[in-house]
Design an enzyme around this catalytic site. Structure first.
Site, PDB file in Angstrom:
ATOM      1  N   PRO A 134       0.806  -1.229   0.000  1.00  0.00           N
ATOM      2  CA  PRO A 134       0.000   0.000   0.000  1.00  0.00           C
ATOM      3  C   PRO A 134       0.840   1.281   0.000  1.00  0.00           C
ATOM      4  O   PRO A 134       0.487   2.261  -0.647  1.00  0.00           O
ATOM      5  CB  PRO A 134      -0.825  -0.126   1.290  1.00  0.00           C
ATOM      6  CG  PRO A 134      -0.975  -1.609   1.479  1.00  0.00           C
ATOM      7  CD  PRO A 134       0.311  -2.204   0.990  1.00  0.00           C
ATOM      8  N   GLY A 137       4.964   1.472  -3.799  1.00  0.00           N
ATOM      9  CA  GLY A 137       4.665   1.130  -5.183  1.00  0.00           C
ATOM     10  C   GLY A 137       5.926   1.279  -6.010  1.00  0.00           C
ATOM     11  O   GLY A 137       6.776   0.396  -6.059  1.00  0.00           O
ATOM     12  N   ARG A 274     -17.134  -1.744 -43.772  1.00  0.00           N
ATOM     13  CA  ARG A 274     -18.067  -0.659 -43.481  1.00  0.00           C
ATOM     14  C   ARG A 274     -18.095   0.353 -44.631  1.00  0.00           C
ATOM     15  O   ARG A 274     -17.055   0.825 -45.071  1.00  0.00           O
ATOM     16  CB  ARG A 274     -17.631   0.031 -42.184  1.00  0.00           C
ATOM     17  CG  ARG A 274     -18.362   1.313 -41.842  1.00  0.00           C
ATOM     18  CD  ARG A 274     -19.683   1.051 -41.206  1.00  0.00           C
ATOM     19  NE  ARG A 274     -20.235   2.267 -40.622  1.00  0.00           N
ATOM     20  CZ  ARG A 274     -21.515   2.420 -40.335  1.00  0.00           C
ATOM     21  NH1 ARG A 274     -22.380   1.448 -40.564  1.00  0.00           N
ATOM     22  NH2 ARG A 274     -21.944   3.548 -39.798  1.00  0.00           N
ATOM     23  N   GLY A 347     -18.991   5.074 -33.438  1.00  0.00           N
ATOM     24  CA  GLY A 347     -19.872   4.787 -32.299  1.00  0.00           C
ATOM     25  C   GLY A 347     -19.835   3.324 -31.893  1.00  0.00           C
ATOM     26  O   GLY A 347     -19.916   2.998 -30.700  1.00  0.00           O
ATOM     27  N   GLU A 370       4.525  -3.392 -13.513  1.00  0.00           N
ATOM     28  CA  GLU A 370       5.951  -3.747 -13.643  1.00  0.00           C
ATOM     29  C   GLU A 370       6.806  -2.493 -13.853  1.00  0.00           C
ATOM     30  O   GLU A 370       7.774  -2.495 -14.614  1.00  0.00           O
ATOM     31  CB  GLU A 370       6.166  -4.788 -14.735  1.00  0.00           C
ATOM     32  CG  GLU A 370       5.540  -6.109 -14.317  1.00  0.00           C
ATOM     33  CD  GLU A 370       6.191  -7.331 -14.905  1.00  0.00           C
ATOM     34  OE1 GLU A 370       7.390  -7.287 -15.244  1.00  0.00           O
ATOM     35  OE2 GLU A 370       5.496  -8.347 -15.008  1.00  0.00           O
ATOM     36  N   THR A 372       5.923   1.867 -13.669  1.00  0.00           N
ATOM     37  CA  THR A 372       5.219   2.830 -14.520  1.00  0.00           C
ATOM     38  C   THR A 372       6.150   3.315 -15.634  1.00  0.00           C
ATOM     39  O   THR A 372       7.376   3.218 -15.521  1.00  0.00           O
ATOM     40  CB  THR A 372       4.766   4.055 -13.705  1.00  0.00           C
ATOM     41  OG1 THR A 372       5.946   4.753 -13.257  1.00  0.00           O
ATOM     42  CG2 THR A 372       3.908   3.665 -12.510  1.00  0.00           C
TER      43      THR A 372
END
Length: 387
Positions: A134, A137, A274, A347, A370, A372
């Site tokens: 906690p 990090g 499309r 969309g 692993e 930042t």
């Protein structure tokens, strides 16, 4: 001109191409069909694990002498890439098995390797990696989990956070402070089993992506383990953790490449079919430029990742730099490519009826875990300035 055909520099060996084909076949048939459901329900994709295990792709890096497939670092990266192309959550099965076992491979006693690597190779249990806490990090050396010697045992107390596959894995590499006065040189590594008394888990985190791979806290409450479960010598745990990450950042780069490839593949198919303004969307130059940039970034990420994988296999001196560079570049590229894939579907890309929004959400974590990408840049800069 015949000589050109035998020029194999920068071309994958045939066996690596064969591995890719084999993994892709397994994933198309038995992993991809569960990807959306794993994301929707947040349940661990057991069927995908079973399929990967049956094909020996669940932990391909385990050496042959411990019952594994003995895949090199490049082959392992290709396995992870191909699984991630189908399902990012499932790609954490081979990736985290490597992350959890790499400390044993690098520093463990022969007895520990025989006991645990063989179990992972046979599929009897996954291995997780418990470094973060906690309050520790990016600054992992600030961990407070303690291990105190008691005769021929160690007693562990503390909390580990952000542990991938926690609760599903049978085995855990746990880093704990054995000498509080020595900071990073006072950290040691241990193997903890899920069944050890005092081991428990928090509720699964509610995450943006990789929802089929549980992330939980691991609680260690007077967990008493035999002294021979220490990995390497006392006080060497932090060095082992960092060496491990040099190798496994390559696997996160591979995961990012796979996610990006899955998104590009889907987007290419969509814009080709499309129609708008009377022609296929793919015929518009603005769309073609987007696709070109996506393809270019993806291939640059892949080549850097494969070069880093080669360095991982050889143990090159510049692996630290290349592992950080591959992870950072590939994850940034994956975030850009998956975001563009959502854009290309318009969309529809924003809905869960199509897979690209899942891939975009899954890609984000590759920039964070692993180490930042900010930490990767610090690692790279330090390596550059050493020279």
């Amino acid at each position: 001109m015949a000589a050109e055909q035998s020029f194999d520099v920068y071309r994958l060996p045939e066996e690596h191409d064969a591995i890719r084909e084999a993994v892709r076949e397994v994933c198309a048939a038995k992993v991809a069909p569960h990807a959306a459901e794993a994301d929707e329900t947040g349940a661990f994709p057991k069927a995908s694990y079973d399929a990967l295990r049956a094909a020996d792709f669940h932990a391909p890096h385990i050496p042959v002498e411990y019952g594994g497939a003995g895949a090199d670092a490049l082959a392992t990266a290709i396995v992870i890439e191909e699984v991630a192309r189908a399902c990012a959550s499932s790609s954490l099965i081979p990736a985290v098995n490597k992350l959890g076992t790499m400390p044993l491979i690098l520093a463990g006693s022969e007895e520990l390797k025989q006991k645990y690597l063989s179990k992972v190779a046979s599929g009897d249990g996954m291995f997780s990696y418990c470094l973060s806490e906690p309050e520790a990090g990016s600054d992992a050396a600030s961990m407070t989990t303690r291990a105190v010697r008691d005769g021929d045992h160690w007693v562990l107390n503390g909390v580990k956070r952000w542990i991938t596959n926690a609760g599903e894995s049978e085995y855990y590499t746990v880093f704990a402070v054995t000498d509080p006065t020595a900071r990073s040189r006072g950290i040691s590594a241990f193997v903890v089993e899920k069944s050890d008394p005092g081991v428990s888990f928090g509720a699964p985190e509610k995450k943006l992506g990789i929802k089929g791979s549980p992330t939980r806290e691991v609680y260690l409450d007077n967990v008493r383990i035999p002294a021979d479960r220490m990995i390497g010598a006392e006080g060497t745990g932090f060095a082992t953790a960092m060496k491990t990450l040099d190798h496994t950042r390559v696997t996160i780069a591979a995961q990012a490449v796979g996610i990006a490839q899955g998104a590009l593949d889907y987007a290419k198919g969509y814009v080709s079919e499309r129609k708008q303004f009377g022609k296929a969307v793919a015929e518009f130059q603005g769309i073609q430029f987007m696709l070109a940039d996506m393809g270019m970034k993806l291939e640059a990420a892949r080549q850097l990742t494969y070069a880093a994988a080669g360095k991982s296999e050889r143990g090159d001196a510049d692996l630290t730099y290349f592992g950080a560079a591959a992870k950072c570049f590939a994850s940034d590229a994956a975030m850009e490519i998956t975001t563009d894939a959502v854009q290309l579907l318009g969309g529809y890309g924003y809905t869960r009826d199509y897979p690209v929004e899942r891939m975009m959400r899954d890609a984000k974590i590759t920039q964070i875990y692993e180490g930042t990408n900010q930490v990767q840049r610090i690692v790279m800069a330090r390596q550059l300035l050493k020279g």
